[in-house]
Design a protein around this motif. Structure first.
Motif, mmCIF file in Angstrom:
data_model
loop_
_atom_site.group_PDB
_atom_site.id
_atom_site.type_symbol
_atom_site.label_atom_id
_atom_site.label_comp_id
_atom_site.label_asym_id
_atom_site.label_seq_id
_atom_site.Cartn_x
_atom_site.Cartn_y
_atom_site.Cartn_z
ATOM 1 N N UNK A 115 9.456 42.907 48.541
ATOM 2 C CA UNK A 115 9.256 42.161 49.940
ATOM 3 C C UNK A 115 8.637 41.025 49.935
ATOM 4 N N UNK A 116 7.913 40.537 49.211
ATOM 5 C CA UNK A 116 7.105 39.341 49.200
ATOM 6 C C UNK A 116 7.892 38.134 48.513
ATOM 7 N N UNK A 117 9.242 38.377 48.187
ATOM 8 C CA UNK A 117 9.970 37.178 47.500
ATOM 9 C C UNK A 117 9.876 35.893 47.876
ATOM 10 N N UNK A 118 9.809 35.900 49.558
ATOM 11 C CA UNK A 118 10.000 34.422 50.066
ATOM 12 C C UNK A 118 8.506 34.039 50.275
ATOM 13 N N UNK A 135 -2.626 26.597 51.047
ATOM 14 C CA UNK A 135 -1.676 27.138 52.083
ATOM 15 C C UNK A 135 -1.025 28.174 51.381
ATOM 16 N N UNK A 136 -0.531 29.200 52.430
ATOM 17 C CA UNK A 136 -0.205 30.415 51.961
ATOM 18 C C UNK A 136 0.880 30.893 53.009
ATOM 19 N N UNK A 137 1.913 31.245 52.587
ATOM 20 C CA UNK A 137 2.900 31.828 53.736
ATOM 21 C C UNK A 137 3.663 33.212 53.136
ATOM 22 N N UNK A 138 3.332 34.279 53.873
ATOM 23 C CA UNK A 138 4.117 35.489 53.256
ATOM 24 C C UNK A 138 4.594 35.988 54.420
ATOM 25 N N UNK A 139 6.133 35.677 54.704
ATOM 26 C CA UNK A 139 6.753 36.103 55.783
ATOM 27 C C UNK A 139 6.980 37.498 55.876
ATOM 28 N N UNK A 140 6.999 38.104 54.828
ATOM 29 C CA UNK A 140 7.232 39.663 54.934
ATOM 30 C C UNK A 140 6.052 40.346 55.712
#
Length: 607
Positions: free
Chosen positions: A253-256, A285-290
């Protein structure tokens, strides 16, 4: 056996010939030679003593290499004064379906314990696909140099390599070296205890990352007897994440997930387990859309230690977002151990125009079934209109504030100490005896009692198509039980706040909505002279539901004057309107469907 004897005789002759002085040329060929784990087929040697040396092997097999190698060694001139030496060696090798290697340099061997190989110029051209599909190369050009020697003690190796063209794949990572060149160097020592000692190993992709390794490895014990130290510098976390992180997470789920900025990582591992780590972030910076999480402007140092209490860590950020809620600048101060995490200072997290003040957060047993947690916080007033707008909900006026007095996680169960209170819709909302079983499971089970006091009905109903009602409302939800966030049992009651002296008015739309929920007729007010009234006065409102086994047994303020109905809205003044319900037992899913239909049906048309 005969071939082995011939090889032994040849070697003896080779070593004794210079002293005898009677031999000026040696030629030898062998169909098969075998050694400890290796074999050579079609081996040929042509040596003019003190002159040219030529060795060819048609097929060299070794357990470490699946494909047989074809090898060729050329030496224009040899030196036999101290063993065997070659000052201008040319080495070539080829493996069908894999590639070709060429190198030049010098060789020197006195005996098995004293020898030296120096290949300052080498190139490998690789194009292959492994049988299991885990490794591949396409037109990969690798320039390298190699020095190896043994002077009676450990074997020492020094290797440098650079890949600047072609592509390589090692599951799950693919790299185009033409766009992202890679260079590496390593200095190794092979000790008598059958261990590799790494004194200096560096892998670097310019402007992306640099990784340095040191320590000891024991190939005979894959999960133990290892000691490694890593020092990594990430110059471009976005590029590094694209190359290495995203492929590794492609099936999750963390692929993006995406990273940015720079970082420095230091870590130590012993016997296959991580024992300490330090991460320094620089404008990261960090972005975890899931997970609906993103943070920008991350700076600070994070320390972790598995064997002792780690140093204090601090992490601050410029801004971010959790779900749809924007988060302001804040600093997180904590201490992390082997299976523990605890704040060392309260956390003030700005949310919209308010904040979440975390007074206590402590976790133990991380990564195990014995996970325990303690949490206490309060919510400083947040504008409800902004909060609803951020969450995509209907907008309510007012503020949200409250206190979480204490939260404990024990054996996959969350219990809230005392009463959880919140201020919203002009009144108060309280949760008592609140507990959650399997909070992170597929179907969490929730239990508790909810109490509503003095809520402003105008604020509550103003954001929906339910219709407008003014006045104050109380409510009690006792014995509330939810499975997977869906109610399965409760004793619910909503009623006008006792002693409320505010204006009590109810619109035609709200009367129709309440009548529909109670199973009564709708649209009656749109006919006759009643259509001239936009709203009506009322005395009290009341509704109750006992939910059990999927059935809601409904009631109201009291019985209707005629029939077997019950009063949901008791009118007041002229014209007086009483709303009566007739459905006593309703399927809970059907009841929820009716509520959704009422909310989506739009305003009443009055003719």
């Amino acid at each position: 056996m005969m071939l082995r004897m011939r090889a032994a005789i040849f070697i003896c002759a080779l070593l004794l010939a210079p002293a005898a002085g009677a031999v000026d040329r040696i030629e030898l060929s062998s169909r098969t030679l075998r050694g400890d784990g290796w074999s050579a087929q079609g081996a040929r040697l042509d040596w003019r003593l003190g002159g040219a040396l030529r060795i060819d092997v048609d097929q060299l097999r070794h357990p470490a290499v699946q494909t047989p190698l074809q090898l060729s060694l050329r030496c224009a001139r040899t030196d036999t004064r101290r063993g065997i030496g070659c000052a201008s060696a040319q080495l070539q090798g080829q493996a069908q379906g894999i590639g070709r290697i060429e190198a030049s340099g010098s060789l020197q061997q006195a005996d098995a314990q004293h020898w030296r190989v120096d290949l300052p110029r080498g190139r490998a051209a690789l194009s292959f696909n492994s049988a299991d599909g885990r490794f591949a190369a396409e037109q990969l050009q690798l320039d390298f140099s190699l020095q190896a020697h043994r002077d009676g003690g450990p074997l020492a190796l020094a290797l440098q390599a650079r890949a600047a063209s072609g592509q390589g794949y090692a599951e799950p990572v693919f790299v185009d070296f033409g766009a992202q060149p890679l260079q590496a160097r390593a200095q190794l020592r092979w000790t008598p205890g059958a261990r590799w000692q790494i004194t200096d190993a560096v892998i670097e992709q310019p402007r992306v990352a640099r990784v340095a390794l040191s320590g000891t490895l024991d190939p005979g014990a894959p999960g133990a007897r290892h000691t490694l130290r890593l020092d990594a510098r990430v110059d471009d976390a976005a590029a590094a994440a694209t190359l290495y992180l995203q492929p590794a997470l492609s099936a999750t789920r963390l692929r993006d997930s995406m990273l940015g900025g720079g970082a420095r990582v230091q870590a130590q591992a012993r016997d296959g387990a991580l024992v300490s780590a330090r991460i320094a972030l620089d404008a990261a910076s960090i972005r975890v859309p899931a997970l609906g999480v993103e943070f920008d402007g991350l700076d600070g140092e994070l320390h972790w230690d598995a064997t002792a209490v780690a140093r204090d860590s601090a992490l601050h950020w410029r801004g971010g977002r959790v779900g749809r809620i924007p988060v302001g600048a804040a600093e997180l101060q904590f201490r992390a151990g082997a299976q523990s995490f605890a704040l060392t200072a309260p956390l003030s997290l700005p949310l919209l125009d308010g904040s979440l003040e975390v007074e206590r957060l402590a976790l133990t047993g991380l990564g195990s079934e014995a996970l325990d947690a303690e949490f206490a916080a309060r919510i400083e007033p947040i504008d409800l209109r902004q909060l609803c707008r951020s969450l995509g909900w209907p907008e309510f006026s007012g503020t949200l504030a409250g206190r979480l007095p204490g939260l404990r996680l024990r054996k996959r169960r969350i219990d809230v100490d005392g009463t959880l209170t919140a201020s919203a819709f002009g009144g108060t909302i309280e949760a008592r005896a609140l507990s959650v079983i399997e909070p992170f499971g597929v179907l969490p089970r929730i239990a508790g009692d909810i109490r509503l006091r003095n809520l402003d009905l105008a604020t509550l109903t103003g954001a929906f198509d339910f219709g407008r009602i003014t006045g104050r409302l109380d409510g009690d939800f006792e014995g509330l039980r939810l499975i997977g966030w869906a109610p399965v049992a409760m004793r619910a009651r909503l009623y006008t706040t006792p002693g409320d002296r505010s204006t009590h008015r109810i619109s035609q739309r709200a009367i129709d909505s309440i009548s529909s929920i109670g199973g009564g007729p709708t649209g009656l007010l749109s006919r006759g002279f009643m259509r001239f009234f936009d709203d009506f006065a009322y005395d009290r409102i009341g509704w109750s539901c006992v939910l059990d086994n999927g059935i809601c047994r409904m009631d109201g303020i009291g019985p209707a004057e005629r029939g077997d109905g019950y009063v949901l809205v008791k009118g007041k003044g002229l014209p007086r309107i009483d709303v009566v319900g007739f459905s006593r037992k309703v399927s809970w899913p059907v009841f929820l469907s009716q509520l959704r239909s009422v909310a989506a049906s739009g305003p009443v048309e009055v003719r």
